[in-house]
Design a protein around this motif. Structure first.
Motif, mmCIF file in Angstrom:
data_model
loop_
_atom_site.group_PDB
_atom_site.id
_atom_site.type_symbol
_atom_site.label_atom_id
_atom_site.label_comp_id
_atom_site.label_asym_id
_atom_site.label_seq_id
_atom_site.Cartn_x
_atom_site.Cartn_y
_atom_site.Cartn_z
ATOM 1 N N GLU A 3 0.866 -1.168 0.000
ATOM 2 C CA GLU A 3 0.000 0.000 0.000
ATOM 3 C C GLU A 3 0.901 1.215 0.000
ATOM 4 O OE1 GLU A 3 -3.719 -0.326 2.512
ATOM 5 O OE2 GLU A 3 -2.373 -1.713 3.484
ATOM 6 N N SER A 4 1.218 1.691 -1.158
ATOM 7 C CA SER A 4 2.162 2.790 -1.249
ATOM 8 C C SER A 4 1.484 4.143 -1.396
ATOM 9 C CB SER A 4 3.125 2.563 -2.415
ATOM 10 O OG SER A 4 2.402 2.437 -3.609
ATOM 11 N N GLY A 5 0.193 4.199 -1.262
ATOM 12 C CA GLY A 5 -0.496 5.466 -1.347
ATOM 13 C C GLY A 5 -0.991 5.747 -2.753
ATOM 14 N N ASP A 28 -5.553 9.492 0.558
ATOM 15 C CA ASP A 28 -5.075 8.462 1.487
ATOM 16 C C ASP A 28 -6.139 7.940 2.451
ATOM 17 O OD1 ASP A 28 -2.452 8.312 0.518
ATOM 18 O OD2 ASP A 28 -1.783 9.968 1.789
ATOM 19 N N ILE A 29 -7.400 8.106 2.141
ATOM 20 C CA ILE A 29 -8.455 7.661 3.051
ATOM 21 C C ILE A 29 -8.379 6.154 3.306
ATOM 22 C CG2 ILE A 29 -10.234 7.439 1.267
ATOM 23 C CD1 ILE A 29 -10.724 8.647 4.926
ATOM 24 N N GLY A 30 -7.995 5.376 2.332
ATOM 25 C CA GLY A 30 -7.859 3.931 2.535
ATOM 26 C C GLY A 30 -6.764 3.604 3.540
ATOM 27 N N VAL A 56 -12.695 8.914 10.515
ATOM 28 C CA VAL A 56 -11.333 8.756 10.007
ATOM 29 C C VAL A 56 -11.008 9.911 9.061
ATOM 30 C CG1 VAL A 56 -9.827 7.345 8.551
ATOM 31 C CG2 VAL A 56 -11.222 6.260 10.319
ATOM 32 N N LYS A 57 -11.953 10.273 8.215
ATOM 33 C CA LYS A 57 -11.764 11.388 7.282
ATOM 34 C C LYS A 57 -11.501 12.679 8.051
ATOM 35 C CE LYS A 57 -12.063 13.336 3.135
ATOM 36 N NZ LYS A 57 -10.917 13.335 2.259
ATOM 37 N N GLN A 58 -12.177 12.876 9.188
ATOM 38 C CA GLN A 58 -11.928 14.057 10.027
ATOM 39 C C GLN A 58 -10.486 14.060 10.538
ATOM 40 O OE1 GLN A 58 -14.979 13.659 13.045
ATOM 41 N NE2 GLN A 58 -16.306 15.143 12.030
ATOM 42 N N LYS A 59 -9.990 12.896 10.976
ATOM 43 C CA LYS A 59 -8.605 12.800 11.449
ATOM 44 C C LYS A 59 -7.635 13.096 10.309
ATOM 45 C CE LYS A 59 -7.183 10.034 14.696
ATOM 46 N NZ LYS A 59 -6.922 11.133 15.625
#
Length: 184
Positions: A3-5, A28-30, A56-59
């Motif tokens: 998972e390299s982004g 990068d949400i995943g 998670v999106k908020q973080k």
């Protein structure tokens, strides 16, 4: 599978023997979900326990905003050998006007106990003092996270007392690390 982004070529601004650091992106949400969406990880950093995609999106957005405003964040880190996402490590604003930043590491569960937190932590600390001109780093940990306590002590942080941490609603043992000044 690595998972390299969002791109195939690493864009690391900082590396160690085993890991590379880059900036979070909106894509990068995943990666963020695999880290902060894991209840075993989030239980130490957020009282909500399991974080949903919106949380998670908020973080992730908070990290992006910190980078935009201050040029710092808990940067995503990856294994150099295969591009696998390990977690994040870096600094956040604490008392920027006085050169104080908050240090932190969040690792994906598969990498706990691997020594990667200490390796990445040392690099982030050195970077904060040498390139970001921090004068002091602050860090805290969930009182139930003994591994984090051990890591902070190993990295040279000194316990200064307990501080209330709103995301968990708990008093977190808190530490400081000051930049060494050499006089001749």
């Amino acid at each position: 599978m690595a998972e390299s982004g969002s791109s195939n070529a690493p864009n690391y601004f900082l590396t160690t023997t085993r890991v590379g650091f880059r900036l979070w992106t909106e894509n990068d949400i995943g990666l963020a979900s695999a880290l902060w969406g894991d209840p075993e990880v989030s239980r130490f950093i957020d009282s909500r326990g399991v974080l949903n995609v919106a949380e998670v999106k908020q973080k992730l957005n908070a990290e992006l905003q910190s980078q935009a405003e201050y040029g710092i964040q808990y940067w995503p880190i990856f294994l150099k050998e295969n591009g696998e996402h390990v977690g994040c490590c870096g600094v956040r604003p604490k008392d920027i006007s006085n050169g104080v930043m908050e240090f932190g590491v969040h690792l994906r569960r598969d990498y706990w106990g691997s020594g990667l937190a200490a390796e990445a932590g040392r690099a982030a600390i050195d970077y904060a003092f040498a390139h970001l001109h921090a004068t002091e780093l602050f860090a805290g940990h969930n009182p139930q996270n003994k591994a984090s306590r051990h890591l902070l002590q190993k990295l040279g942080f000194v316990y200064i007392g307990d501080e209330f941490y709103p995301p968990t609603g708990l008093l977190h043992p808190s530490y400081t690390l000051r930049r060494l000044t050499v006089t001749t």
